[in-house]
Write a protein that holds these residues in place. Structure first.
Motif, PDB file in Angstrom:
ATOM      1  N   PRO A 188     -30.715  -0.262  29.565  1.00 24.84           N
ATOM      2  CA  PRO A 188     -31.187   0.678  30.597  1.00 24.84           C
ATOM      3  C   PRO A 188     -30.274   1.883  30.781  1.00 24.84           C
ATOM      4  O   PRO A 188     -30.740   3.002  31.001  1.00 24.84           O
ATOM      5  CB  PRO A 188     -31.246  -0.176  31.863  1.00 24.84           C
ATOM      6  CG  PRO A 188     -31.373  -1.575  31.388  1.00 24.84           C
ATOM      7  CD  PRO A 188     -30.627  -1.650  30.087  1.00 24.84           C
ATOM      8  N   THR A 200     -30.886   5.319  28.861  1.00 26.09           N
ATOM      9  CA  THR A 200     -32.117   6.102  29.002  1.00 26.09           C
ATOM     10  C   THR A 200     -31.846   7.586  29.243  1.00 26.09           C
ATOM     11  O   THR A 200     -32.369   8.453  28.528  1.00 26.09           O
ATOM     12  CB  THR A 200     -32.968   5.543  30.159  1.00 26.09           C
ATOM     13  OG1 THR A 200     -33.276   4.166  29.890  1.00 26.09           O
ATOM     14  CG2 THR A 200     -34.260   6.330  30.292  1.00 26.09           C
ATOM     15  N   ASP A 238     -32.642  10.677  26.697  1.00 25.43           N
ATOM     16  CA  ASP A 238     -33.541  11.751  27.136  1.00 25.43           C
ATOM     17  C   ASP A 238     -32.920  13.115  26.848  1.00 25.43           C
ATOM     18  O   ASP A 238     -33.581  14.030  26.330  1.00 25.43           O
ATOM     19  CB  ASP A 238     -33.839  11.628  28.629  1.00 25.43           C
ATOM     20  CG  ASP A 238     -34.894  10.576  28.937  1.00 25.43           C
ATOM     21  OD1 ASP A 238     -35.626  10.179  28.014  1.00 25.43           O
ATOM     22  OD2 ASP A 238     -34.980  10.168  30.109  1.00 25.43           O
ATOM     23  N   GLU A 294     -41.118   6.168  22.655  1.00 28.92           N
ATOM     24  CA  GLU A 294     -41.005   5.448  23.920  1.00 28.92           C
ATOM     25  C   GLU A 294     -39.833   4.484  23.870  1.00 28.92           C
ATOM     26  O   GLU A 294     -39.363   4.096  22.794  1.00 28.92           O
ATOM     27  CB  GLU A 294     -42.304   4.704  24.231  1.00 28.92           C
ATOM     28  CG  GLU A 294     -42.697   3.659  23.205  1.00 28.92           C
ATOM     29  CD  GLU A 294     -44.059   3.046  23.513  1.00 28.92           C
ATOM     30  OE1 GLU A 294     -44.090   2.082  24.289  1.00 28.92           O
ATOM     31  OE2 GLU A 294     -45.068   3.543  22.966  1.00 28.92           O
ATOM     32  N   TYR A 295     -39.368   4.106  25.051  1.00 31.66           N
ATOM     33  CA  TYR A 295     -38.237   3.191  25.166  1.00 31.66           C
ATOM     34  C   TYR A 295     -38.725   1.782  25.487  1.00 31.66           C
ATOM     35  O   TYR A 295     -39.735   1.591  26.170  1.00 31.66           O
ATOM     36  CB  TYR A 295     -37.279   3.634  26.265  1.00 31.66           C
ATOM     37  CG  TYR A 295     -36.691   5.015  26.080  1.00 31.66           C
ATOM     38  CD1 TYR A 295     -36.426   5.529  24.816  1.00 31.66           C
ATOM     39  CD2 TYR A 295     -36.392   5.804  27.185  1.00 31.66           C
ATOM     40  CE1 TYR A 295     -35.881   6.790  24.660  1.00 31.66           C
ATOM     41  CE2 TYR A 295     -35.846   7.074  27.045  1.00 31.66           C
ATOM     42  CZ  TYR A 295     -35.603   7.554  25.768  1.00 31.66           C
ATOM     43  OH  TYR A 295     -35.070   8.807  25.620  1.00 31.66           O
ATOM     44  N   ILE A 324     -36.760  -1.853  26.806  1.00 31.10           N
ATOM     45  CA  ILE A 324     -35.485  -2.402  27.277  1.00 31.10           C
ATOM     46  C   ILE A 324     -35.266  -3.803  26.704  1.00 31.10           C
ATOM     47  O   ILE A 324     -36.117  -4.683  26.831  1.00 31.10           O
ATOM     48  CB  ILE A 324     -35.444  -2.460  28.809  1.00 31.10           C
ATOM     49  CG1 ILE A 324     -35.672  -1.063  29.404  1.00 31.10           C
ATOM     50  CG2 ILE A 324     -34.115  -3.041  29.283  1.00 31.10           C
ATOM     51  CD1 ILE A 324     -34.668  -0.033  28.983  1.00 31.10           C
TER      52      ILE A 324
END
Length: 301
Positions: A59, A62, A66, A80-81, A83
């Motif tokens: 996390p 992120t 970005d 896309e991410y 976790i």
């Protein structure tokens, strides 16, 4: 370049802690224009025909990702991410695990399993902190669009994957007629006075100089997730109390190769040998050498 091979997903395993490196290797700016390895891989994948990426991350990465990727992806390429969470476990596995003692993620097999809700078709799987070269992604794309259930791997000659600054972990492969026969995770591979050696099952053994290795450059179909779940569950039963034990993708692939019966058809893993060098950083002292090699490689293309 316009994409012409639809529905190919690149899964990038980017949740590692980089303990030997001393930081987040996936954010190290190593390319000739300050690119991360992850950025270089995304660019190569797009050129090869991939149209989306799933980044498996922690996390706290992120916001930094970005910022690193802002404005750098093509409009027709989605990213896309996902976790990777240590408590994301197969049903019934919690009883084997002591999360309070756990000190790191569960390894590459669990990292890919974490993306199971994000990928439903052919996928390539790579590490975020490695450079594979354009040709590796072209080989992956060509293999993945084949209309069959085969998996695949792009292998590298072991001599191109070592570090002068310490031992490395590699998936050592046996290949026959272009098919993977055996892959096993060897630890602390290094050149010694006696030659190339590594640790397998807690034994120090010699390694052939012409061996090829898996550098986490795989091509899978969606059935990989059920195999991982089965093998990860077995791994946790044996190692769930261990603070650092990891479940590796080569171990999962080998288990599937060994699993054949009348009810379970054999699995073929096609192997292509890379046409370009692999570069990666394991230790801080690797950075200067890798930067020089990437400068030579990318600025001469």
């Amino acid at each position: 370049m316009t994409n012409h091979k639809p529905d190919l997903t690149l899964v990038i395993l980017a949740a590692g802690l980089g303990s030997r490196f001393g930081g987040d290797k996936q954010l190290a700016q190593l390319g000739p224009n300050g690119e991360t390895m992850l950025e270089l891989s995304l660019a190569s994948a797009y050129k090869a025909g991939f149209n989306r990426a799933v980044l498996v991350i922690r996390p706290e990465l992120t916001a930094m990702l970005d910022e690193a990727l802002a404005g750098k992806l093509a409009d027709d390429f989605s990213c896309e991410y996902c976790i990777q969470s240590m408590d994301d476990l197969p049903a019934g596995a919690a009883k084997y695990v002591d999360l309070a003692q756990r000190q790191k993620p569960w390894g590459t097999a669990h990292a890919l399993w974490s993306a199971r809700e994000h990928v439903h078709g052919p996928m390539a799987v790579i590490n975020a902190d490695d450079f594979y070269g354009d040709s590796a992604f072209s080989l992956l794309a060509d293999g993945l669009v084949a209309a069959n259930d085969d998996w695949m791997m792009v292998a590298y000659p072991i001599g191109l994957t070592l570090s002068d600054n310490g031992g490395v972990n590699r998936g050592l492969c046996q290949v026959a007629a272009g098919k993977l026969v055996d892959v096993a995770e060897w630890l602390d591979i290094r050149c010694e006075v006696s030659g190339l050696t590594g640790t397998l099952n807690e034994q120090r053994l010699a390694i052939a100089e012409d061996a090829v290795v898996s550098m986490t450059c795989w091509g899978f179909k969606a059935d990989i997730f059920s195999v991982i779940e089965q093998q990860f569950n077995h791994f946790l039963e044996l190692n769930g109390q261990h603070p650092k034990a990891e479940c590796y993708l080569p171990t999962v692939v080998q288990a599937r190769l060994d699993e054949q019966s009348a009810a379970i058809p054999s699995k073929t893993v096609n192997v292509s040998v890379a046409k370009e060098s692999w570069y990666g950083v394991t230790y801080p002292k690797d950075v200067t050498w890798v930067r020089e090699k990437l400068q030579q490689t990318l600025c001469n293309q």
